[in-house]
Design a protein around this motif. Structure first.
Motif, short mmCIF file in Angstrom:
data_model
loop_
_atom_site.label_atom_id
_atom_site.label_comp_id
_atom_site.label_asym_id
_atom_site.label_seq_id
_atom_site.Cartn_x
_atom_site.Cartn_y
_atom_site.Cartn_z
N GLU A 157 0.83 -1.20 0.00
CA GLU A 157 0.00 0.00 0.00
C GLU A 157 0.87 1.25 0.00
N TYR A 158 1.91 1.23 0.83
CA TYR A 158 2.90 2.29 0.81
C TYR A 158 4.23 1.66 0.48
N GLY A 159 4.89 2.10 -0.54
CA GLY A 159 6.24 1.61 -0.82
C GLY A 159 6.25 0.20 -1.36
N ASN A 160 7.30 -0.52 -1.03
CA ASN A 160 7.47 -1.86 -1.57
C ASN A 160 8.03 -2.77 -0.49
N LYS A 161 8.00 -4.05 -0.73
CA LYS A 161 8.63 -5.00 0.16
C LYS A 161 9.46 -5.96 -0.67
N LEU A 162 10.39 -6.60 -0.02
CA LEU A 162 11.20 -7.63 -0.65
C LEU A 162 10.72 -8.98 -0.17
N VAL A 163 10.46 -9.87 -1.10
CA VAL A 163 10.11 -11.25 -0.78
C VAL A 163 11.38 -12.07 -0.99
N PHE A 164 11.88 -12.66 0.08
CA PHE A 164 13.16 -13.36 0.04
C PHE A 164 12.97 -14.86 -0.16
N GLY A 165 13.89 -15.46 -0.90
CA GLY A 165 13.98 -16.89 -0.95
C GLY A 165 14.65 -17.42 0.32
N TYR A 208 12.61 -0.57 7.38
CA TYR A 208 11.95 -1.88 7.43
C TYR A 208 12.45 -2.68 8.64
N TRP A 209 11.56 -3.53 9.13
CA TRP A 209 11.97 -4.53 10.12
C TRP A 209 11.65 -5.92 9.57
N TYR A 210 12.67 -6.79 9.63
CA TYR A 210 12.51 -8.17 9.21
C TYR A 210 12.88 -9.09 10.38
N ARG A 211 12.38 -10.30 10.32
CA ARG A 211 12.88 -11.35 11.19
C ARG A 211 13.38 -12.50 10.32
N GLN A 212 14.42 -13.15 10.82
CA GLN A 212 15.01 -14.27 10.09
C GLN A 212 15.12 -15.46 11.03
N ASP A 213 14.37 -16.50 10.74
CA ASP A 213 14.44 -17.73 11.51
C ASP A 213 15.53 -18.62 10.92
N PRO A 214 16.06 -19.56 11.70
CA PRO A 214 17.19 -20.37 11.24
C PRO A 214 16.94 -21.04 9.90
N GLY A 215 17.89 -20.90 8.99
CA GLY A 215 17.81 -21.54 7.68
C GLY A 215 16.75 -20.96 6.76
N MET A 216 16.26 -19.80 7.09
CA MET A 216 15.17 -19.21 6.30
C MET A 216 15.56 -17.85 5.76
N GLY A 217 14.74 -17.37 4.84
CA GLY A 217 14.90 -16.01 4.38
C GLY A 217 14.28 -15.04 5.36
N LEU A 218 14.23 -13.79 4.98
CA LEU A 218 13.72 -12.74 5.85
C LEU A 218 12.23 -12.51 5.61
N LYS A 219 11.51 -12.28 6.66
CA LYS A 219 10.09 -11.96 6.56
C LYS A 219 9.84 -10.57 7.12
N LEU A 220 9.07 -9.80 6.40
CA LEU A 220 8.83 -8.41 6.77
C LEU A 220 7.82 -8.31 7.90
N ILE A 221 8.19 -7.55 8.94
CA ILE A 221 7.32 -7.36 10.09
C ILE A 221 6.52 -6.06 9.93
N TYR A 222 7.23 -4.96 9.81
CA TYR A 222 6.64 -3.64 9.62
C TYR A 222 7.57 -2.83 8.71
N TYR A 223 6.99 -1.79 8.13
CA TYR A 223 7.82 -0.89 7.35
C TYR A 223 7.29 0.53 7.49
N SER A 224 8.10 1.47 7.04
CA SER A 224 7.72 2.88 7.12
C SER A 224 8.26 3.60 5.88
N VAL A 225 7.45 4.48 5.32
CA VAL A 225 7.88 5.22 4.13
C VAL A 225 8.27 6.66 4.47
N GLY A 226 8.19 6.99 5.73
CA GLY A 226 8.59 8.32 6.16
C GLY A 226 8.11 8.54 7.59
#
Lengths: 114, 112
Positions: free
Chosen positions: A97-105, B33-51
Motif C-alpha cells: 500500500e505504501y512503498g514496496n517489500k522484498l520477498v526473500f527466498g 523496514y523490520w525483518y525477522r530471520q528464523d534459522p535456515g530461512m529467508g527474511l520476513k517483513l514485520i513492519y515498514y515505514s515510508v517516512g
C-alpha cells in the motif's frame, strides 16, 4: 501467493571456478530483483540488482541473468574466492500500500574449497 | 557513515517481558523496514515505514509494534514476548521504494 525459491540449498565449488546460483520466482508482475550475500553473524549485503526491462546485468565478478519467460533468476560469480563463501538470497520486489517489500527466498549456501 | 545501526546485538528475554529493539540510520533514507530471520530461512517483513509518521504492517506483524517519529529512528517494540519470537531481527533502510535496502547487523533475540 508470492514466493521466491531457490533450487539448490548448498553449492560447493573449487576456488577459481565459476559459481552459478539459481532462483525461481512466482510473481510475473515483479519488476525488480536483488541478490544479497549474508555472511555468518551479519546482515544481508547488497550484491547486484536488475529490473524487469533487462535480461542481464554485470558487476564486478558477478552477473545476474533474468529470464522472465520461465520466471528464473541466476547469479554468476566468476573466479570464486574463499571470501565468497556465504549464504546468497534472491529477493523479489513487491508493491504494498505504501512503498514496496522484498520477498526473500530461503537462501543458498555457497562453500568455496581451497 | 555508520549506515544502519541496531542495538542491542544480543538479548535474552523471559516469556511475557517486553522490550524495544532500536534501529537508526544516518543516510537520510525515507524508507525503513523490520525483518525477522528464523534459522535456515529467508527474511520476513514485520513492519515498514515510508517516512516519519507513516508505518504499515508487513507479512508477520502480530506481537510487534513500531513508531517512526523521526527520519533516522525506527524502533520495534515487542509486547508480551513469546518463544515464537525467538529470532534474528534485521532493520533495513532505502532511499526510495524500488531501490536496494541496506541492512544492519541484526539483533539476536532469545525468549525463554
Amino acid at each position: 501467493g508470492e514466493s521466491v525459491g531457490l533450487h539448490l540449498p548448498t553449492l560447493s565449488v573449487q576456488e577459481g571456478d565459476n559459481s552459478i546460483i539459481n532462483c525461481a520466482y512466482s510473481n510475473s508482475a515483479s519488476d525488480y530483483f536483488i541478490w544479497y550475500k549474508q555472511e555468518s553473524g551479519k546482515g544481508p549485503q547488497f550484491i547486484i540488482d536488475i529490473r524487469s526491462n533487462m535480461d542481464k546485468r554485470q558487476g564486478q565478478r558477478v552477473t545476474v541473468l533474468l529470464n522472465k519467460t520461465v520466471k528464473h533468476l541466476s547469479l554468476q560469480i566468476a573466479a570464486t574466492q574463499p571470501g565468497d563463501s556465504a549464504v546468497y538470497f534472491c529477493a523479489e520486489n513487491s508493491a504494498m500500500e505504501y512503498g514496496n517489500k522484498l520477498v526473500f527466498g530461503s537462501g543458498t549456501i555457497l562453500r568455496v574449497k581451497s | 557513515n555508520a549506515g544502519v545501526t541496531q542495538t542491542p546485538k544480543f538479548r535474552i528475554l523471559k516469556i511475557g517481558q517486553s522490550m524495544t529493539l532500536q534501529c537508526t540510520q544516518d543516510m537520510n533514507h525515507n524508507y525503513m523496514y523490520w525483518y525477522r530471520q528464523d534459522p535456515g530461512m529467508g527474511l520476513k517483513l514485520i513492519y515498514y515505514s515510508v517516512g516519519a509518521g507513516i508505518t504499515d504492517k508487513g507479512e508477520v506483524p502480530n506481537g510487534y509494534n513500531v513508531s517512526r517519529s523521526t527520519t533516522e529512528d525506527f524502533p520495534l517494540r515487542l509486547e508480551l514476548a513469546a518463544p515464537s519470537q525467538t529470532s534474528v531481527y534485521f532493520c533495513a533502510s532505502s532511499l526510495q521504494g524500488i531501490q536496494p535496502q541496506h541492512f544492519g547487523d541484526g539483533t539476536r533475540l532469545s525468549i525463554l
